[in-house]
Each structure stands twice: as structure tokens, then as C-alpha cells.
Design a protein around this motif. Sequence first.
Motif, PDB file in Angstrom:
ATOM      1  N   ALA A  97       0.811  -1.140  -0.132  1.00 49.45           N
ATOM      2  CA  ALA A  97       0.167   0.266   0.047  1.00 49.45           C
ATOM      3  C   ALA A  97       0.809   1.327   0.074  1.00 49.45           C
ATOM      4  CB  ALA A  97      -1.079  -0.030   1.137  1.00 49.45           C
ATOM      5  N   ARG A  98       2.309   1.294   0.385  1.00 50.54           N
ATOM      6  CA  ARG A  98       2.907   2.428   0.355  1.00 50.54           C
ATOM      7  C   ARG A  98       2.509   3.445   1.192  1.00 50.54           C
ATOM      8  NH1 ARG A  98       4.208   2.752  -6.131  1.00 50.54           N
ATOM      9  NH2 ARG A  98       4.889   0.618  -6.385  1.00 50.54           N
ATOM     10  N   ILE A  99       2.311   2.759   2.238  1.00 47.02           N
ATOM     11  CA  ILE A  99       1.887   3.923   3.416  1.00 47.02           C
ATOM     12  C   ILE A  99       2.615   4.772   3.704  1.00 47.02           C
ATOM     13  CG2 ILE A  99       0.786   3.935   5.939  1.00 47.02           C
ATOM     14  CD1 ILE A  99      -0.444   1.146   5.270  1.00 47.02           C
ATOM     15  N   GLU A 100       2.248   6.010   3.914  1.00 51.88           N
ATOM     16  CA  GLU A 100       3.267   7.095   4.595  1.00 51.88           C
ATOM     17  C   GLU A 100       2.437   8.014   5.614  1.00 51.88           C
ATOM     18  OE1 GLU A 100       6.124   7.697   3.403  1.00 51.88           O
ATOM     19  OE2 GLU A 100       5.867   6.253   1.535  1.00 51.88           O
ATOM     20  N   ASP A 101       3.408   8.565   6.255  1.00 51.59           N
ATOM     21  CA  ASP A 101       2.837   9.672   7.478  1.00 51.59           C
ATOM     22  C   ASP A 101       1.572  10.352   7.051  1.00 51.59           C
ATOM     23  OD1 ASP A 101       5.026   8.382   8.955  1.00 51.59           O
ATOM     24  OD2 ASP A 101       6.052  10.000   8.832  1.00 51.59           O
ATOM     25  N   GLY A 102       0.567  10.645   7.812  1.00 56.53           N
ATOM     26  CA  GLY A 102      -0.404  11.402   7.495  1.00 56.53           C
ATOM     27  C   GLY A 102      -1.528  10.864   6.872  1.00 56.53           C
ATOM     28  N   HIS A 103      -1.526   9.446   6.324  1.00 58.12           N
ATOM     29  CA  HIS A 103      -2.404   8.911   5.460  1.00 58.12           C
ATOM     30  C   HIS A 103      -3.695   8.359   6.273  1.00 58.12           C
ATOM     31  CE1 HIS A 103       0.297   7.417   1.756  1.00 58.12           C
ATOM     32  NE2 HIS A 103      -0.131   8.847   1.718  1.00 58.12           N
ATOM     33  N   GLN A 104      -4.860   8.415   5.727  1.00 56.23           N
ATOM     34  CA  GLN A 104      -6.061   7.815   6.404  1.00 56.23           C
ATOM     35  C   GLN A 104      -6.224   6.609   5.785  1.00 56.23           C
ATOM     36  OE1 GLN A 104      -8.158   8.908   8.816  1.00 56.23           O
ATOM     37  NE2 GLN A 104      -6.917  11.001   8.931  1.00 56.23           N
ATOM     38  N   LEU A 105      -6.288   5.373   6.617  1.00 59.22           N
ATOM     39  CA  LEU A 105      -6.458   4.048   6.221  1.00 59.22           C
ATOM     40  C   LEU A 105      -7.509   3.330   6.368  1.00 59.22           C
ATOM     41  CD1 LEU A 105      -4.946   1.523   5.326  1.00 59.22           C
ATOM     42  CD2 LEU A 105      -4.078   0.954   7.603  1.00 59.22           C
ATOM     43  N   LEU A 106      -8.048   2.562   5.556  1.00 62.20           N
ATOM     44  CA  LEU A 106      -9.278   1.674   5.864  1.00 62.20           C
ATOM     45  C   LEU A 106      -8.731   0.276   5.826  1.00 62.20           C
ATOM     46  CD1 LEU A 106     -12.090   1.251   6.366  1.00 62.20           C
ATOM     47  CD2 LEU A 106     -12.629   0.840   3.858  1.00 62.20           C
ATOM     48  N   ASP A 107      -8.591  -0.279   6.906  1.00 55.88           N
ATOM     49  CA  ASP A 107      -8.182  -1.883   6.978  1.00 55.88           C
ATOM     50  C   ASP A 107      -9.608  -2.617   6.946  1.00 55.88           C
ATOM     51  OD1 ASP A 107      -7.343  -4.342   8.071  1.00 55.88           O
ATOM     52  OD2 ASP A 107      -7.887  -3.726   9.977  1.00 55.88           O
ATOM     53  N   VAL A 108      -9.742  -3.359   5.964  1.00 57.87           N
ATOM     54  CA  VAL A 108     -10.831  -4.076   5.682  1.00 57.87           C
ATOM     55  C   VAL A 108     -10.737  -5.608   5.987  1.00 57.87           C
ATOM     56  CG1 VAL A 108     -12.547  -4.888   3.864  1.00 57.87           C
ATOM     57  CG2 VAL A 108     -11.519  -2.764   3.392  1.00 57.87           C
ATOM     58  N   GLY A 109     -11.403  -6.029   7.088  1.00 55.79           N
ATOM     59  CA  GLY A 109     -11.342  -7.295   7.632  1.00 55.79           C
ATOM     60  C   GLY A 109     -10.673  -7.213   9.053  1.00 55.79           C
ATOM     61  N   THR A 110     -11.588  -6.738  10.131  1.00 53.65           N
ATOM     62  CA  THR A 110     -10.705  -6.473  11.335  1.00 53.65           C
ATOM     63  C   THR A 110     -10.032  -7.858  11.869  1.00 53.65           C
ATOM     64  OG1 THR A 110     -12.509  -4.820  11.638  1.00 53.65           O
ATOM     65  CG2 THR A 110     -11.228  -5.582  13.720  1.00 53.65           C
ATOM     66  N   GLY A 111     -10.851  -8.978  11.806  1.00 52.53           N
ATOM     67  CA  GLY A 111     -10.206 -10.212  12.409  1.00 52.53           C
ATOM     68  C   GLY A 111      -9.909 -10.132  14.052  1.00 52.53           C
ATOM     69  N   SER A 112      -8.979 -10.489  14.523  1.00 51.51           N
ATOM     70  CA  SER A 112      -8.446 -10.381  15.939  1.00 51.51           C
ATOM     71  C   SER A 112      -7.924  -8.984  16.172  1.00 51.51           C
ATOM     72  CB  SER A 112      -7.039 -10.954  16.131  1.00 51.51           C
ATOM     73  OG  SER A 112      -5.983 -10.548  15.394  1.00 51.51           O
ATOM     74  N   GLY A 113      -7.834  -7.809  15.148  1.00 54.97           N
ATOM     75  CA  GLY A 113      -7.421  -6.542  15.419  1.00 54.97           C
ATOM     76  C   GLY A 113      -6.051  -6.296  15.446  1.00 54.97           C
ATOM     77  N   TYR A 114      -5.342  -7.575  15.121  1.00 56.33           N
ATOM     78  CA  TYR A 114      -3.780  -7.311  15.301  1.00 56.33           C
ATOM     79  C   TYR A 114      -3.128  -6.326  14.075  1.00 56.33           C
ATOM     80  CZ  TYR A 114       1.240  -8.708  15.222  1.00 56.33           C
ATOM     81  OH  TYR A 114       2.727  -8.460  15.388  1.00 56.33           O
ATOM     82  N   GLY A 115      -3.751  -6.540  12.924  1.00 61.36           N
ATOM     83  CA  GLY A 115      -3.210  -5.706  11.719  1.00 61.36           C
ATOM     84  C   GLY A 115      -3.639  -3.941  12.158  1.00 61.36           C
ATOM     85  N   THR A 116      -5.020  -3.886  12.811  1.00 64.73           N
ATOM     86  CA  THR A 116      -5.379  -2.682  12.975  1.00 64.73           C
ATOM     87  C   THR A 116      -4.768  -2.004  13.965  1.00 64.73           C
ATOM     88  OG1 THR A 116      -7.894  -3.779  12.593  1.00 64.73           O
ATOM     89  CG2 THR A 116      -7.431  -1.453  13.737  1.00 64.73           C
ATOM     90  N   ALA A 117      -3.899  -2.823  14.995  1.00 63.01           N
ATOM     91  CA  ALA A 117      -3.120  -2.353  15.856  1.00 63.01           C
ATOM     92  C   ALA A 117      -1.937  -1.926  15.273  1.00 63.01           C
ATOM     93  CB  ALA A 117      -2.878  -3.315  16.763  1.00 63.01           C
ATOM     94  N   LEU A 118      -1.207  -2.662  14.504  1.00 58.23           N
ATOM     95  CA  LEU A 118      -0.021  -2.353  13.772  1.00 58.23           C
ATOM     96  C   LEU A 118       0.020  -0.875  13.037  1.00 58.23           C
ATOM     97  CD1 LEU A 118       1.377  -5.518  12.227  1.00 58.23           C
ATOM     98  CD2 LEU A 118       2.334  -4.399  14.389  1.00 58.23           C
ATOM     99  N   ALA A 119      -1.177  -0.852  12.265  1.00 59.74           N
ATOM    100  CA  ALA A 119      -1.383   0.288  11.809  1.00 59.74           C
ATOM    101  C   ALA A 119      -1.907   1.636  12.442  1.00 59.74           C
ATOM    102  CB  ALA A 119      -2.746   0.190  10.606  1.00 59.74           C
ATOM    103  N   ALA A 120      -2.424   1.333  13.772  1.00 56.36           N
ATOM    104  CA  ALA A 120      -2.632   2.425  14.503  1.00 56.36           C
ATOM    105  C   ALA A 120      -1.220   2.599  15.198  1.00 56.36           C
ATOM    106  CB  ALA A 120      -3.598   1.856  15.881  1.00 56.36           C
TER     107      ALA A 120
END
Length: 376
Positions: free
Chosen positions: A106-129
Motif C-alpha cells: 500500500a506504500r503507507i506514509e505519514d498522514g495517510h488515512q487508512l481503511l483496514d478491511v477485515g478486522t479479524g483479531s485486530g492485530y493488523g489494525t493495531a499495527l496500523a494504529a
Amino acid sequence: MHWRPLAETLATRAVHPTSRWRPWISALPRHTLVPRWWARTPHGWRLHDGRTDPSAWAATAYQDRSLVTRIGPLHADKAHSADRPQGMPTSSATEPGLVVRMFQHARIEDGHQLLDVGTGSGYGTALAACRLGEERVTSIDVDPYVVEAARSRLGDLELRPRLDVVDATGPLPGVYDRIVATVGVRPVPAGWLEALKTGGRLVTTISGTSLIITADKRADGAAVGRVEWDRAGFMQARHDDDYAAALPDGLRHTALHGEGEAVTAGTYPVVDVQEGWDLASMLAVEAPGTVTGYRADGDERTTWLAHPDGSWARATSYGGQLPLVHQSGPRRLWDVLDRIRSYWLQHGELPLRGARVKITQDGHTVLERGSWRATL
């Protein structure tokens, strides 16, 4: 649990030493997000409870692998030790290294607004946060319990990104610079392009394949990109509590035992389709919805294919000889597979990896490479 050394070891296994994601993997107690999980055994799915077996909890949670948390409609959190659910996995804690690879695409950079599709356990959401800041991360899942459990456990880690219960194939909340999905879709939902800013990037996989698609949104509302050379496999996005049956009743048995309308000699050896990721992906593009199976018994090898439209095929060989093929139904599935294998031999590879991708505003998705073209 002394989890920090375990998380550091996980970070070493999951990402390169110079990765900017490594510190966040090292800082997250993954076990708290996956207190219970399902493991497949020869006798079916078995429940594991981390709190009753802390050593197994520590050893399992900090491996770089996915952990299944829901089978059919039964989440591990709500299950009893004697439960033996049937069906397909419907939610999981994704392998940490794979989560990071999707974010890297995704080439995520500082300041980006991210939509994480598929919360699951929340681990990926936590990393992104941790990476972007909780106020810049939204995560969605179709399962209300999954969302609530993730919200509670992320809150215990003092992380409070926005979490919503949303069917990802419909309208999406908000507008984003990046959309990253750890569920498979086919085609790309039109709502994703509506929620993606011009110049924004989406990363997803195509249902039933290992194909990772990256695409950037243009000013005209379409998105263009490619199929990455990388591979990933995710559960299909679902709309309800469970997936519908993949095949009509009895079709699997017919595929294994039926005589068929056409009986011919096969051109190529029997192959376990699912073990050939590119072969399985190409079959899923050419004949979406096809289910495959394989079994070996001594010198006997059998591969079968079946489709919800009633088509089926079975190829059986003995001692490594070319197979005898039985087929029936509105299409000849083994012929489809043989055409794919012939293409591979003629061109040296299949056209999927590196193919150009164009997604129109309504989600019409086209893959192209050379003279080959496929519409999803």
C-alpha cells in the motif's frame, strides 16, 4: 507471560531487520488479541484456550502464522472444549508478516488515512494504529462480535482506532488515502473506489486466488495497477454469518464416483491443483467457483473438480501413468485445466503475475497481459 522477548523473536521472523514495522511488532502483545483459537487435527477442528495452557499460548501466538478464530458461525471465544465445528474458517488472526507485506504494497506514509478491511483479531489494525496514529485508522468487519471483541482488546492496549460493523462489499464509511483488505473479493466492490481519494491506493486479493492486486485511483474515477508478483490467500468477504455451501448436495460424491458423459485419456499427469498456487489461481479466474480435491492411495492418484453449475471432472492415474478422465455437466472442467497447462508449457509461465489491472468506477475489473485478457 513474559511476552516481550517472544514479540521480538516474532519481529525477527516476520520482517527484515531494517523494516520500519519491526518496532511495532516487537511492541505488541499478540497473545492478548488471540486468547482462543481453532487448530485443525485429523479428527476435525479442536479448540485451544490460552489461559488454560499458557505455554502453548505463548508458543503459538508468537509464531509468524495465521490463527483461525472462527469456524462457520462459531467463534473460539464462545466455544466449549468439546465442540467440533464443521465447515470453513470464517475469521482469523492473520500471519503478522503477511499483514506487513500488504501494508508495504500500500506504500503507507505519514498522514495517510487508512481503511483496514477485515478486522479479524485486530492485530493488523493495531499495527496500523501504532504506525499512523489511532485517529488515522478505520477498521471494518461484517461480524459484530469480532468488531466488539477487537475494540475491547485494543482498548486494553490503549489503542482506540475507529471500528465499524460493515459489509465490505457495500458502501464504506469515510474517504481514505489507502484501502488494504485482508479478505478476498471478486470483483473489486464499487464502494471501494468511491471511498478512495484521487491518487489513493487500494490493495486486495481476488477471491479464490493468491493474486494480490494494487491499484491507484485516477482523476476520472477508475483505478489502474497490476497483479503483484507476491502471493497471499485470504478468506472470501462474506455477507452473512457463514458462507453458503460451495457445491450442491451430492455433487462432491458424484465427482469422486460418477461415470460421466465423457471418458477420455488425459494429456497431462494428475496434479494436486491447490498445491500449485498459480495453477489454482488461473483456474479460479477462468472457471470461478470451481472446487478441487486430491487424494493419493498407494500408486493411485486422483484429482477431482466440481462447479456449482453441476459440472464435474475426475482424473485417476496409476503408477505415474497418464490418467483416465471422467467429465460431465455443462462444461468440461478438465479441458479447462488442460488448456491452462498447455498455455503454461507454450509460454513458459501463466499470464497472471504482473498482469495490468484496470478497475472502472462500477468495479468492473479487467486483467491483461500480452494477448491474454480476463474480466472478473
